[in-house]
Write an enzyme that holds these catalytic residues in place. Structure first.
Site, short mmCIF file in Angstrom:
data_model
loop_
_atom_site.label_atom_id
_atom_site.label_comp_id
_atom_site.label_asym_id
_atom_site.label_seq_id
_atom_site.Cartn_x
_atom_site.Cartn_y
_atom_site.Cartn_z
CB THR A 172 0.19 2.43 4.75
OG1 THR A 172 1.42 2.24 5.10
CG2 THR A 172 0.07 3.23 3.61
CB CYS A 187 -2.36 -1.47 7.63
SG CYS A 187 -1.44 -0.73 6.12
CB CYS A 229 5.55 -0.53 8.38
SG CYS A 229 5.00 -1.76 7.20
CB THR A 230 1.83 -4.06 10.95
OG1 THR A 230 1.22 -3.97 9.54
CG2 THR A 230 0.82 -3.00 11.67
CG HIS A 231 4.86 -6.03 6.23
ND1 HIS A 231 3.64 -5.28 5.99
CD2 HIS A 231 4.64 -6.88 5.41
CE1 HIS A 231 2.69 -5.72 5.20
NE2 HIS A 231 3.55 -6.98 4.90
CE1 TYR A 258 -3.80 -2.21 0.12
CE2 TYR A 258 -4.34 -1.42 2.42
CZ TYR A 258 -4.65 -2.34 1.55
OH TYR A 258 -5.64 -2.90 1.47
N1 DGL Z 1 1.66 -3.16 7.15
C1 DGL Z 1 1.74 -1.96 6.40
C2 DGL Z 1 1.74 -0.64 7.40
O1 DGL Z 1 1.76 -1.01 8.10
C3 DGL Z 1 2.34 -2.09 5.09
C4 DGL Z 1 2.10 -0.96 4.19
C5 DGL Z 1 2.53 -1.43 2.53
O2 DGL Z 1 1.70 -2.39 2.15
O3 DGL Z 1 3.02 -0.82 1.94
O4 DGL Z 1 2.23 0.52 6.88
#
Ligand code: DGL
Length: 263
Positions: A75, A73, A183-185, A42
């Site tokens: 974003t 997320c 970012c949660t990743h 995203y």
């Molecule tokens: N996990 C999403 C976040 O916390 C990742 C956003 C992405 O897909 O770029 O922002």
């Protein structure tokens, strides 16, 4: 209503870092998780597209009986949470980079933020800095490509290490003693990050705080699941089912059935 599930979504698999915390803190809750892997990342997409995706996914989760939503997320929260809250009258919890706790934790007075371009460019993030970061220096670092490493299950590959090293180096050189994983990743890259930064640099994310907030909101609304509620978890992806299914033992701790979501 209290036995109804909590609906959680992310652009992909990163939100599982938040789901892990929810499971740990609220083990009696049933969970629904949508990974929008067909549209990940995203971070470089226009906010209007993210709002559109978030609306579709929220509608799906509500149709499955969700009693509350967690936008796992940063974003999507920045782009879409106001929109979702204006459409739906139920608890909707979002993520934001941990600027407030980081400004309290820093001793050097310099804080680094690792996040997506979308989060860092958002009005919500600007407002967050304005509110909590007046007395510290905050250095932002967009991290294109990092989300994709996690999506591929590359939590410790040479390519992921090199990319992370490149993003972290300028923050350390500037004197940051606290790094925000915005970012949660990124929490899935903590072990690798810990190898790349000095031991006295703190790594902060908001997954535990969000799970706590969810518990408080459910309790206030009289919707916390009780010990009598049967517990279940359902997983959907808009991307490749096999690919998510393969990642689940590492990111969720056990194999699960992943269902396709043609949204
Ligand atoms: N996990 C999403 C976040 O916390 C990742 C956003 C992405 O897909 O770029 O922002």
């Amino acid at each position: 209503m209290s036995c109804a599930p909590v609906g959680v979504f992310d652009s992909g698999l990163g939100g599982l870092s938040v789901l892990n915390e929810i499971r740990q803190q609220l083990p009696q809750e049933s969970l629904l998780y949508v990974a929008d892997c067909g549209y990940v990342p995203y971070g470089d997409k226009p906010p209007e597209l993210i709002r559109q995706r978030s609306r579709l996914i929220a509608d799906f989760l509500l149709a499955q009986g969700a009693k509350a939503l967690v936008v796992a997320c940063n974003t999507a929260t920045a782009a879409a949470i106001n929109d979702l809250r204006s459409c739906h009258d139920l608890p909707i919890i979002g993520m934001e980079p941990a600027v407030k706790p980081a400004t309290k934790a820093t001793r050097s007075g310099v804080v680094g933020v690792l996040a997506t371009t979308g989060t860092l460019q958002s009005a919500k993030f600007a407002a967050l800095l304005d509110r909590f970061a007046r007395d510290v220096e905050v250095i932002t670092q967009p991290c294109p490509g990092l989300v994709e490493c996690v999506e591929r299950g590359e939590l410790d590959s040479p390519a992921t290490r090199a990319l992370l090293q490149r993003y972290v180096a300028p923050l350390l050189a500037a004197g940051c003693d606290t790094l925000i994983l915005g970012c949660t990743h990124y929490p899935f890259l903590r072990p690798l990050l810990a190898e790349l930064v000095p031991a006295d640099v703190a790594l902060i994310d908001t997954a535990a705080a969000v799970a706590r907030q969810l518990g408080e909101r459910l309790q206030a609304a009289g919707m916390l699941a009780t010990a009598q509620c049967p517990v279940s978890a359902g997983f959907w992806t808009t991307g490749q089912v096999n690919s998510m299914q393969q990642s689940m033992p590492v990111l969720w701790g056990c194999p699960v059935r992943v269902q396709p979501l043609p949204l």
